[in-house]
Design an enzyme around this catalytic site. Structure first.
Site, mmCIF file in Angstrom:
data_model
loop_
_atom_site.group_PDB
_atom_site.id
_atom_site.type_symbol
_atom_site.label_atom_id
_atom_site.label_comp_id
_atom_site.label_asym_id
_atom_site.label_seq_id
_atom_site.Cartn_x
_atom_site.Cartn_y
_atom_site.Cartn_z
ATOM 1 N N GLU A 47 -35.916 13.392 -19.340
ATOM 2 C CA GLU A 47 -35.251 13.519 -20.724
ATOM 3 C C GLU A 47 -34.796 13.818 -20.800
ATOM 4 O O GLU A 47 -33.200 13.926 -22.140
ATOM 5 C CB GLU A 47 -36.136 14.248 -21.254
ATOM 6 N N PRO A 89 -41.532 8.782 -3.774
ATOM 7 C CA PRO A 89 -42.777 9.477 -4.080
ATOM 8 C C PRO A 89 -42.798 10.398 -6.144
ATOM 9 O O PRO A 89 -41.376 10.841 -5.377
ATOM 10 C CB PRO A 89 -43.869 10.399 -3.169
ATOM 11 N N ARG A 90 -43.263 10.143 -6.615
ATOM 12 C CA ARG A 90 -42.329 10.915 -7.361
ATOM 13 C C ARG A 90 -42.441 12.161 -8.001
ATOM 14 O O ARG A 90 -41.560 13.073 -8.249
ATOM 15 C CB ARG A 90 -43.642 10.982 -8.543
ATOM 16 N N GLY A 125 -33.546 13.768 -7.576
ATOM 17 C CA GLY A 125 -32.245 13.311 -7.439
ATOM 18 C C GLY A 125 -31.149 12.172 -6.976
ATOM 19 O O GLY A 125 -30.134 11.959 -6.847
ATOM 20 N N GLU A 126 -31.504 11.106 -5.757
ATOM 21 C CA GLU A 126 -31.332 10.274 -5.196
ATOM 22 C C GLU A 126 -31.682 8.887 -5.676
ATOM 23 O O GLU A 126 -32.385 7.756 -4.734
ATOM 24 C CB GLU A 126 -31.921 10.393 -3.387
ATOM 25 N N PRO A 170 -38.815 1.691 -16.603
ATOM 26 C CA PRO A 170 -38.582 0.647 -15.210
ATOM 27 C C PRO A 170 -36.839 0.103 -15.704
ATOM 28 O O PRO A 170 -36.161 -0.262 -14.895
ATOM 29 C CB PRO A 170 -39.245 -0.187 -15.897
ATOM 30 N N GLU A 223 -34.283 2.345 -15.181
ATOM 31 C CA GLU A 223 -33.137 2.510 -13.827
ATOM 32 C C GLU A 223 -32.991 1.310 -13.001
ATOM 33 O O GLU A 223 -31.960 0.831 -12.355
ATOM 34 C CB GLU A 223 -33.955 3.584 -13.412
#
EC number: 2.4.99.12
Length: 438
Positions: free
Chosen positions: A68, A271-272, A313-314, A339, A341
């Protein structure tokens, strides 16, 4: 449930929040001990400001987490460009980092206050916002009610409602109406979302499209990309990104199913929640797979099976290492993940079928040929195998995804048009105060 009873319940919620407020400290401390709160800025969660309020009108923009926050950054920049101050609140440590990296000192960042009356009151007393903009599905009853009491216009942008949330609100229509009537405008992501908000009593509702389409593709450090590409060489790769519990196991098993067909296959698993990486690495090693974690100093060797992306962040880095990406929280989890990105970075998108939270984006990608849904592990293995084997089909999917995303752009301008009646008076006010030396 009658309207009067609904308002009585909401008032009870307000009183209950005030009652438990003195007891909330241990909970916030526990979250801080687990890295989910910034210990140095815990007071902000109680509505205690860490910065002074600047003179002039203020727009308060709230974005819950990283996705967000990234989505509203272009909106924040446009509002700042009008000469109006912005207080941006987020709810997670990582989203605070994103705000700092992308906006720096141009914006006032604070952690969002807990949705308890004392915290919300303290926050509103200090910042006295002239307009409140909430992103996506941020429906906090106490915050909405207190803003309503103060006659502060509230606008929900990039609004969406999952099927589960919509059904939950439908069971409590009077409560929904008592809350949503406080919203001055809802700018929904899709026609379906707009219809849901209208069914719950929100007025007016317009549809803008998804703000996440109007952001730049996720960035990556060029040197890091070049280094990893040199280590990977010409090996075939595919990725499973934003995965949730159980999906990493599926990806590892797909790797074992395919590595004899595709010599040198490297599977990238992101992984998230990277804090699970230690457990996942042990699990995959137990399957006889050689795992290299991104946070380790170990290089990707010719016999490495899995690159485990255990960093935050990668995503732009990992997606630049492959042309095929399975997007998680869609096989063993529910709701799906964004999806857009992968599609922006010319990646063929695969996903499970549980993508309710991103239905519109997936439908457009499916219609355009940029994505495919799979039912289970075997179907995922078949799809990855097909795309690895058929370069022309893979490149068609990649191009279709990029084309679809480009066609979806424009949500930012539509959102700004919806916000103009609220922002224009603040721009005039800011200019008058500047001219008068205020």
């Amino acid at each position: 449930m009658s309207e009067r009873w609904a308002r009585t319940l909401l008032n009870g919620y307000r009183l209950a929040g005030a009652a438990v407020y003195p007891l909330i400290g241990p909970y916030v401390a526990w979250r801080a001990s687990r890295g989910k709160e910034d210990p140095a800025r815990r007071r902000e969660r109680y509505g205690r400001p860490s910065k002074p309020r600047p003179p002039g009108p203020i727009v308060w923009i709230h974005a819950a987490s990283v996705g967000e926050t990234n989505a509203v950054v272009p909106l924040v920049r446009r509002i700042l460009g009008y000469g109006v101050n912005v207080v941006l609140t987020t709810g997670t440590v990582t989203s605070a980092r994103v705000a700092d990296e992308q906006l720096g000192e141009r914006v006032i960042h604070q952690y969002v206050p807990l949705d308890l009356k004392p915290a919300v009151d303290r926050f509103l007393d200090h910042w006295a916002p002239d307009l409140a903009i909430m992103a996506e599905s941020e429906i906090w009853p106490m915050t909405i009610l207190e803003l309503g009491e103060r006659r502060v216009p509230q606008v929900l942008v990039n609004g969406r409602l999952s099927d589960r949330s919509f059904q939950s609100w439908k069971k409590r229509p009077h409560i929904a109406e008592a809350l949503f009537e406080n919203l001055a405008h809802v700018v929904a992501q899709s026609d379906v979302d707009g219809e849901k908000f209208q069914a719950l009593g929100a007025r007016p509702v317009t549809v803008s499209g998804n703000l996440k389409v109007d952001v730049a593709p996720p960035a990556a450090d060029d040197a890091a990309v070049d280094l990893l590409r040199s280590q990977i060489g010409n090996r075939p790769t595919w990725a499973a990104v934003s995965t949730h519990d159980g999906e990493e196991q599926v990806a590892a098993e797909v790797h074992r199913m395919l590595r004899n067909r595709h010599s040198g296959l490297l599977t990238i698993i992101v992984p998230r929640h990277p804090e699970r990486a230690g457990e996942l690495a042990s699990q995959m090693s137990g399957m006889g797979l050689k795992v290299v974690r991104r946070t380790s100093s170990e290089s990707i060797a010719p016999d490495t099976d899995i690159l485990l992306g255990d960093t935050i962040g990668e995503m732009g880095l990992y997606l630049r290492l492959t042309e095929i990406a399975f997007v998680g929280r869609s096989l063993t989890g529910e709701g799906g993940q964004n999806p857009l990105e992968p599609a922006m970075l010319d990646t063929a998108v695969l996903s499970g079928r549980n993508v309710q939270n991103f239905r519109d984006a997936y439908q457009r990608l499916l219609d355009g040929g940029g994505a495919r849904l799979v039912r289970d592990k075997e179907m995922l293995a078949g799809a990855v195998n097909y795309l690895l084997t058929n370069e022309s089909a893979r490149r068609e999917m990649m191009a279709a995804g990029a084309t679809t995303v480009e066609a979806m752009r424009g949500a930012l301008d539509k959102t700004l048009r919806a916000l103009d009646p609220f922002i224009h008076p603040l721009v005039v006010k800011a200019r008058l105060e500047t001219a008068n030396g205020g």
